[in-house]
Write a protein that holds these residues in place. Sequence first.
Motif, mmCIF file in Angstrom:
data_model
loop_
_atom_site.group_PDB
_atom_site.id
_atom_site.type_symbol
_atom_site.label_atom_id
_atom_site.label_comp_id
_atom_site.label_asym_id
_atom_site.label_seq_id
_atom_site.Cartn_x
_atom_site.Cartn_y
_atom_site.Cartn_z
ATOM 1 N N ILE A 38 90.126 -55.322 36.404
ATOM 2 C CA ILE A 38 89.471 -54.113 36.575
ATOM 3 C C ILE A 38 89.471 -53.298 35.617
ATOM 4 N N GLN A 39 90.825 -53.071 34.771
ATOM 5 C CA GLN A 39 90.813 -52.396 33.648
ATOM 6 C C GLN A 39 90.142 -52.943 32.502
ATOM 7 N N ARG A 40 89.892 -54.281 32.437
ATOM 8 C CA ARG A 40 89.194 -54.883 31.431
ATOM 9 C C ARG A 40 87.802 -54.547 31.575
ATOM 10 N N ASN A 41 87.166 -54.443 32.619
ATOM 11 C CA ASN A 41 86.091 -53.814 33.193
ATOM 12 C C ASN A 41 85.730 -52.757 32.526
ATOM 13 N N ILE A 42 86.784 -51.626 33.012
ATOM 14 C CA ILE A 42 86.475 -50.430 32.367
ATOM 15 C C ILE A 42 86.481 -50.164 30.846
ATOM 16 N N ILE A 43 87.166 -50.773 30.199
ATOM 17 C CA ILE A 43 87.419 -51.055 28.740
ATOM 18 C C ILE A 43 85.864 -51.330 28.104
ATOM 19 N N GLY A 44 85.537 -52.714 28.744
ATOM 20 C CA GLY A 44 84.265 -53.082 28.340
ATOM 21 C C GLY A 44 82.898 -52.004 28.622
ATOM 22 N N GLU A 45 83.085 -51.378 29.887
ATOM 23 C CA GLU A 45 82.103 -50.610 30.163
ATOM 24 C C GLU A 45 81.904 -49.268 29.505
ATOM 25 N N ARG A 46 83.376 -48.681 29.735
ATOM 26 C CA ARG A 46 83.297 -47.081 29.032
ATOM 27 C C ARG A 46 83.941 -47.010 27.581
ATOM 28 N N GLY A 47 84.705 -47.985 27.404
ATOM 29 C CA GLY A 47 85.215 -48.199 26.010
ATOM 30 C C GLY A 47 84.147 -48.703 24.964
ATOM 31 N N TYR A 48 83.640 -49.791 25.411
ATOM 32 C CA TYR A 48 82.433 -50.485 24.515
ATOM 33 C C TYR A 48 80.966 -50.234 24.603
ATOM 34 N N GLY A 49 80.782 -49.678 25.881
ATOM 35 C CA GLY A 49 79.353 -49.244 26.214
ATOM 36 C C GLY A 49 78.749 -50.514 26.845
ATOM 37 N N LEU A 50 79.345 -51.395 27.060
ATOM 38 C CA LEU A 50 78.616 -52.943 27.752
ATOM 39 C C LEU A 50 78.041 -52.498 29.225
ATOM 40 N N ILE B 49 82.276 -62.175 29.156
ATOM 41 C CA ILE B 49 81.926 -61.820 27.835
ATOM 42 C C ILE B 49 82.701 -60.420 28.000
ATOM 43 N N LYS B 50 82.464 -59.758 28.812
ATOM 44 C CA LYS B 50 82.916 -58.333 28.859
ATOM 45 C C LYS B 50 84.324 -58.398 28.611
ATOM 46 N N HIS B 51 84.971 -59.477 29.555
ATOM 47 C CA HIS B 51 86.683 -59.227 29.373
ATOM 48 C C HIS B 51 87.062 -59.919 27.827
ATOM 49 N N THR B 52 86.136 -60.477 27.324
ATOM 50 C CA THR B 52 86.693 -61.175 25.924
ATOM 51 C C THR B 52 86.709 -59.984 24.953
ATOM 52 N N VAL B 53 85.876 -59.137 25.114
ATOM 53 C CA VAL B 53 85.506 -58.059 24.029
ATOM 54 C C VAL B 53 86.519 -57.119 24.571
ATOM 55 N N ALA B 54 87.123 -57.089 25.909
ATOM 56 C CA ALA B 54 88.002 -55.975 26.130
ATOM 57 C C ALA B 54 89.543 -56.672 25.865
ATOM 58 N N ARG B 55 89.722 -57.705 25.814
ATOM 59 C CA ARG B 55 91.115 -58.279 25.381
ATOM 60 C C ARG B 55 90.998 -58.345 23.976
#
Lengths: 359, 402
Positions: free
Chosen positions: B382-394, A260-266
Amino acid sequence: MDFGLSEEQEMLQETIRGFAQNECPTTRLRELFDEGEGHDPALWSALAEMGIAGLIVPEEHGGAGMEILDLALVAEVLGEFAIPGPFLGHSLAIRGVMLAASAAQQANLLPDLASGEMIATVALQEADAAWAPESWTARVRDGRLTGEKTIVSHAALADRILVGLDGGGLAWVDAKGQGVVIEDLGGIDRTRPVYKVRFEGAPAEVLEGGSGNAWQLVETAAVLLAADAFGSATKLIDLDVAYAMEREQFGQPIAQFQAIKHTVARIGTDIEPARALFWYAAHCQDAIEAEAGRAASVAKAHITDRAMNAARESVELHGGYGFTWECEVQMWFKRIMLDRSLLGTPDQWRERTAVMGEY
Amino acid sequence: MDLEYSAGHQAFRDEVREFLKGWPLKGDEAKRPQEEQEQIFRKRGIEAGYVYRAVPKQYGGSEQPSDAIKDRIIIEEFYAAGAPRDLMSQGAGLMVPTILEFGTEEQKERWIPPALTGEENWCQGYSEPGSGSDLASLQCQARLDGDEWVLNGQKIWTSSAQRAHMMFGLFRSEPDAKKHEGITYLLVPMDAKGIEVRPLREMGGGYEFNEVFFDDVRVPVSNTVGVRGQGWQISRATLVHERNLIGNPNMMREAFSDLLDLARSRTLNGRPANEDAGVRRRLAEIEGYVQTSQLSNMRQFTASNKGKMLEVMRPMMMNKVAGTDTMQMIMKCAYDLLGGDGVIAPTEDELDTWGRKTTSSGWVLQYIFSMGPSIAGGASNIQRNIIGERGYGLPRDLRRTS
């Protein structure tokens, strides 16, 4: 060298955002969406009072005298809140008049449009996806317009219609007058209904400023549609994030799963950097004419395509609920469908990008 | 919004262009080996104030007042002229900014000048066999013995270690501290007794990266950068520089332009490939990503210039993954344009020149190489983890605590 928004531009967006939050929250949007009129007179007159109806109309004609970039920034926020209303067609009709009408015609037409009391729209696209100016066949003979246009937004509401002609000219027609037959097409985006319009010898005034501006008008449309799709997609990402935090499965918020996190990131990575793309495309129309065509082509193709993908991902992220009428995702999904398909699909704009880039 | 340059900056651009008429070198100088020619010109660039602008004169830089627009003009013009400017090496690009920020006066004087000229090469000792994405779990040990550190353990994926004079690396100095708190940032001479470099062959066929083994390697305690145990925080600063090196939009623009040339030179179904509707669409789709990266970069540039960095945190986090994804799109498209020629392996020569994109097998090598940046400096996932966590607060992933 300054590729950023001015304080006034930031304030313009914040003002409309605040207005939309108060006057058209999701509950109200839902009512309007279900009614399917795609219009709320109170909402439109409030926006008009804020100067939105005549944003780019010069001040001497009663408008705010702002730029295409400002217009695109407004389109972004209206997309973000899926605001129903005739903004798109109305703004494009004004743009067409400013591009192609004589000074006398402009002085005559623009003040009523600027106040928003007279609502206008544009009729450009014809059957069989004939949206490019070269393919228009509607014609004016002896002051009478014949032809058929389709996917005309808010035609039933509009007082006037700006019509694209054979050879790239533009004509001004009274939408309520004789020889204009309007048929509701049952559009998918219930915030912006679309119509087929048949002109059977309707009295028409041809804009005198020449016929070389049709592409500029279509490119402005492309930029506004891209901006609307961008705003819509950012809203969907917000909805995705909120849902992912709230929805629990396997004893934890689904946001904690990397899938889910990666979907949002993508989808975030597809959308957020593209903000600069529609800024630039809009700014080119104001200041860098030589780049305007290519920039509009890229913005329309890239943003509406990526936004549509984001919308499909958003439905999936919401699971079974995402597939329902009740889930709010569908309202933006359909908003983006219109942004993507009206006046040229991404594939068609990509071919135009290839032509302009001399591949 | 105003994309015009001020008269002053326009004049500066003219001045830079005038200077760049000196490249390539002429006369006898042009007969020297390529590397020497670059050194000569880089030295002139420093004297003229165009190269190493942020580095003080006493360490070999040109110490110019900070002007981000001038920096940008220099990058654009030097890039267009193909002229040598700041080395993008691990030493000049990664170690120098770190030492400037955290190093002692002695360290700056000793290590910065030869790194800027390229006389001393550096490599980065971060990853270990058991510590990749979870870098802070690294185990390579530094034990203090008098006024020396004693190093034991192993580093891996160490690019250009075989040519490096020095390594900057992370070592566990406090085995009992929490994992992020027991790490020290050290400068290690690669000729020290007890270091062994073993080459690793990459999938492309070359030998660019290595394993480095430490067996009771002794390093003076004066080679510690910053405070003992604070290496993790220091390395975060370096990582920002590394990610900026990777997500360079000029590089993307050039690769796209090469791709267009390739399409014009290949045939598809008996016609030039650039006339094929499918190829044209695909190219235009890639142009969408390339333009987005360039323009997003301009937006970040303006925002940081105005001190509004916070407004562009999200797009900044996205630069690396967006950039490497776009480069991969370019290489995938190129690979398809090669048709059957795509199965021919690169030559030894092409391995040496990192696959210049003038031959089909050079493109094959680039196709393979384009995987590398997606992994180096923090893999895309890992970049996508960072974007999700720090960028979107997940919320952060669930992780087992040791």
